[in-house]
Write an enzyme that holds these catalytic residues in place. Structure first.
Site, short mmCIF file in Angstrom:
data_model
loop_
_atom_site.label_atom_id
_atom_site.label_comp_id
_atom_site.label_asym_id
_atom_site.label_seq_id
_atom_site.Cartn_x
_atom_site.Cartn_y
_atom_site.Cartn_z
N TYR A 24 0.84 -1.20 0.00
CA TYR A 24 0.00 0.00 0.00
C TYR A 24 0.88 1.25 0.00
O TYR A 24 0.68 2.18 -0.79
CB TYR A 24 -0.94 -0.03 1.21
CG TYR A 24 -1.80 1.20 1.36
CD1 TYR A 24 -2.82 1.47 0.44
CD2 TYR A 24 -1.60 2.08 2.41
CE1 TYR A 24 -3.61 2.61 0.57
CE2 TYR A 24 -2.39 3.21 2.55
CZ TYR A 24 -3.38 3.46 1.63
OH TYR A 24 -4.17 4.59 1.77
N GLU A 46 -11.75 5.44 4.48
CA GLU A 46 -11.21 6.25 5.58
C GLU A 46 -12.24 6.39 6.69
O GLU A 46 -11.90 6.35 7.87
CB GLU A 46 -10.76 7.63 5.08
CG GLU A 46 -9.55 7.61 4.16
CD GLU A 46 -8.26 7.14 4.81
OE1 GLU A 46 -8.17 7.08 6.05
OE2 GLU A 46 -7.33 6.82 4.05
N TRP A 54 -5.47 0.83 10.23
CA TRP A 54 -5.61 0.80 8.77
C TRP A 54 -5.42 -0.61 8.21
O TRP A 54 -6.04 -0.98 7.22
CB TRP A 54 -4.64 1.79 8.13
CG TRP A 54 -4.81 1.87 6.65
CD1 TRP A 54 -3.90 1.51 5.71
CD2 TRP A 54 -5.96 2.32 5.92
NE1 TRP A 54 -4.42 1.71 4.45
CE2 TRP A 54 -5.68 2.21 4.56
CE3 TRP A 54 -7.21 2.81 6.30
CZ2 TRP A 54 -6.59 2.56 3.56
CZ3 TRP A 54 -8.11 3.15 5.30
CH2 TRP A 54 -7.80 3.03 3.96
#
Length: 192
Positions: A24, A46, A54
């Site tokens: 990522y 988000e 995350w």
């Protein structure tokens, strides 16, 4: 002789041995992203991440894409009570009713905008600045993210506070918070 790993932002290495963070970081985070559907997906992810790590979202990303019809706003906006029930039973996503309902509501707002979502979000991108020396130099909130969150809320978006707005700005390249020693090159932020 083994090759040395390139220098990365320290958060990009998962102590559990997964490559998700590294992939990522190296291929997406901080790279300019444009387009209504792509930005709608990131806005939703988000919001789902709020209060979670995350890595949780990265692990469930494909499940989110499947469950939310590829984050096509036209499809998500048409979700009803049966879809909410389906999503609440789906272990491949984060099952939080308020976040699920906000994603559906936000899709409807996207469709009602008097401007393109990409143009709206990018209008809050700050002027290019030097990369931070250390992660501790990276803010959680900025004046721009406060302004973005305020405008999104004014337009009817939900789950878009200043911290979520700043995380979105980082993830989509509106700001470049890779540390100076990171190998990832600076990206051109000129809209396509």
């Amino acid at each position: 002789m083994p090759t040395k790993e390139p220098s990365r932002c320290s958060w990009a290495v998962d102590s559990a041995g997964s490559t998700l963070y590294t992939e990522y970081h190296d291929n997406e985070w901080g790279r300019p992203l444009y387009g209504r559907d792509a930005l709608f997906e990131r806005l939703c992810l988000e919001a789902f991440q709020s209060g979670l790590a995350w890595i949780t979202i990265l692990r469930k990303r494909e499940g989110f894409r499947r469950a939310f019809a590829g984050f096509a706003p036209e499809k998500v906006a048409g979700f009803g009570d049966k879809d909410v029930a389906r999503l609440m039973a789906d272990a491949e996503i984060v099952r939080n009713r308020a976040k699920i309902e906000s994603a559906i509501s936000n899709a409807r707002v996207v469709l009602d905008l008097d401007t393109d979502l990409s143009d709206l979000l990018w209008s809050f991108a700050p002027k290019r600045r030097a990369r931070p020396q250390h992660l501790s130099d990276v803010p959680a909130v900025t004046d721009e993210s406060k302004a973005m969150a305020k405008e999104l809320k004014r337009r009817g978006f939900r789950f878009v506070g200043p911290t979520t707005a700043y995380a979105l700005m980082q993830a989509t390249g509106m700001v470049d918070d890779h540390v100076r020693s990171c190998w990832v090159p600076r990206a051109d932020t000129t809209p396509c």
